[in-house]
Design a protein around this motif. Structure first.
Motif, PDB file in Angstrom:
ATOM      1  N   ASN A  48       0.787  -1.233   0.000  1.00  0.00           N
ATOM      2  CA  ASN A  48       0.000   0.000   0.000  1.00  0.00           C
ATOM      3  C   ASN A  48       0.819   1.283   0.000  1.00  0.00           C
ATOM      4  O   ASN A  48       0.295   2.338  -0.377  1.00  0.00           O
ATOM      5  N   SER A  85       4.199   7.856   0.375  1.00  0.00           N
ATOM      6  CA  SER A  85       3.210   8.033  -0.675  1.00  0.00           C
ATOM      7  C   SER A  85       2.428   6.743  -0.887  1.00  0.00           C
ATOM      8  O   SER A  85       3.030   5.661  -0.977  1.00  0.00           O
ATOM      9  N   PRO A  86       1.095   6.809  -0.968  1.00  0.00           N
ATOM     10  CA  PRO A  86       0.320   5.600  -1.234  1.00  0.00           C
ATOM     11  C   PRO A  86       0.577   5.070  -2.641  1.00  0.00           C
ATOM     12  O   PRO A  86       0.791   5.842  -3.579  1.00  0.00           O
ATOM     13  N   GLN A  88      -1.554   3.549  -4.617  1.00  0.00           N
ATOM     14  CA  GLN A  88      -2.681   3.851  -5.486  1.00  0.00           C
ATOM     15  C   GLN A  88      -3.136   5.297  -5.299  1.00  0.00           C
ATOM     16  O   GLN A  88      -3.124   5.829  -4.188  1.00  0.00           O
ATOM     17  N   PRO A  89      -3.549   5.962  -6.392  1.00  0.00           N
ATOM     18  CA  PRO A  89      -4.119   7.310  -6.264  1.00  0.00           C
ATOM     19  C   PRO A  89      -5.421   7.286  -5.459  1.00  0.00           C
ATOM     20  O   PRO A  89      -6.015   6.227  -5.239  1.00  0.00           O
ATOM     21  N   THR A  90      -5.859   8.460  -5.043  1.00  0.00           N
ATOM     22  CA  THR A  90      -7.146   8.568  -4.361  1.00  0.00           C
ATOM     23  C   THR A  90      -8.284   8.289  -5.351  1.00  0.00           C
ATOM     24  O   THR A  90      -8.065   8.217  -6.568  1.00  0.00           O
ATOM     25  N   SER A  91      -9.491   8.185  -4.830  1.00  0.00           N
ATOM     26  CA  SER A  91     -10.650   7.940  -5.693  1.00  0.00           C
ATOM     27  C   SER A  91     -10.870   9.080  -6.691  1.00  0.00           C
ATOM     28  O   SER A  91     -11.463   8.878  -7.749  1.00  0.00           O
ATOM     29  N   TRP A  94      -6.059  11.766  -7.413  1.00  0.00           N
ATOM     30  CA  TRP A  94      -4.922  12.532  -6.902  1.00  0.00           C
ATOM     31  C   TRP A  94      -3.821  11.602  -6.401  1.00  0.00           C
ATOM     32  O   TRP A  94      -4.081  10.564  -5.804  1.00  0.00           O
ATOM     33  N   TRP A  96      -0.287  11.765  -4.013  1.00  0.00           N
ATOM     34  CA  TRP A  96       0.296  12.665  -3.027  1.00  0.00           C
ATOM     35  C   TRP A  96       1.433  11.976  -2.267  1.00  0.00           C
ATOM     36  O   TRP A  96       1.565  10.759  -2.262  1.00  0.00           O
ATOM     37  N   ARG A 127      -2.263  15.592 -10.074  1.00  0.00           N
ATOM     38  CA  ARG A 127      -3.355  14.841 -10.693  1.00  0.00           C
ATOM     39  C   ARG A 127      -3.110  14.755 -12.195  1.00  0.00           C
ATOM     40  O   ARG A 127      -3.133  15.778 -12.881  1.00  0.00           O
TER      41      ARG A 127
END
Length: 242
Positions: A48, A85-86, A88-91, A94, A96, A127
């Motif tokens: 993750n 940093s995650p 996967q991007p956010t829903s 984005w 970050w 993004r």
């Protein structure tokens, strides 16, 4: 590959060489040159999260600031950032990263660095959407030790970036990425450096290695006394995707 090059927290090893030539610097209005060597090394923490490290090693050619003074060449203060940093991007799409930035007292001469150690927060968000990639990198460094006779450090960097990737010309893009700095310790008229401008980039291949070439120019609409009038930026970035 162009969008990966435009992502400061991409999970990809890269080595950018960014050369910044600043014109009309100092009371003698001479040229300053700063070559930033910026290796980026990612680490996978788990499925993750990634840790993205970036080191900036400045090689500086500093002009004289007084009659009889010689030009000084050498290494400036190294900066090290680590972004959590995650994967996967956010829903909302984005990307970050956030973490600390450290400034090391590494200058080879007292005219090339602050002679102090610094620490602070750093964050980046972006993004990608269609042909566009937009976002910003922000950090603020505070001094935490060093030569007490030198000025305190409390400096912010804000780098918004907007890139347009040509759909019909793979690897080619337009870029807007000014580096705005704020020295909170300076007098009111000397705090801000605000450049405006832009440039163009192209991804090519040298053998099997992707290389990001970029050229841009920025005019300082706001700058401190003895600051540069404008800047030419050239970048050569070697990329090593998995």
């Amino acid at each position: 590959m162009a969008k990966a090059a435009q992502n400061p927290v991409a999970a990809m090893i890269s080595v950018p060489f960014q050369n910044n030539t600043n014109f009309n610097v100092g009371p003698e209005e001479e040229t300053q040159n700063i070559l930033n060597i910026q290796p980026v090394i990612p680490f996978s923490l788990n499925e993750n999260w990634n840790l993205i490290t970036r080191t900036i090693i400045p090689v500086i050619s500093q002009p004289r600031f007084a009659p009889g003074q010689d030009r000084e060449n050498g290494i400036g203060d190294v900066q090290f950032s680590a972004f959590l940093s995650p994967v996967q991007p956010t829903s909302g799409g984005w990307i970050w990263g956030a973490g600390p930035i450290a400034q090391l007292d590494t200058s080879s001469d007292d005219r090339l660095g602050a002679q102090r150690w610094g620490l602070g927060p750093s964050v980046v968000f972006l993004r990608p959407t269609g042909a566009w990639v937009y976002g910003a990198l922000i950090n603020n460094v505070f001094d935490v030790g060093g030569d007490d006779d030198r000025d305190d450090i409390n400096q912010m960097l804000i780098q918004p970036f907007v890139n347009y990737n040509f759909p019909d010309k793979p690897g080619r893009y337009l870029t807007f990425a000014p580096i705005v700095t704020v020295n909170w310790e300076a007098d009111s008229g000397d705090k801000w450096t605000v450049p405006l401008g832009g440039g163009i980039g192209q991804i090519i291949k040298w053998g099997k290695t992707p290389v990001n070439l970029q050229a841009s120019a920025y005019y300082n609409v706001e700058s401190p006394e003895n600051g540069a009038d404008w800047q030419m930026r050239l970048q050569l970035q070697f990329m090593f995707p998995k």
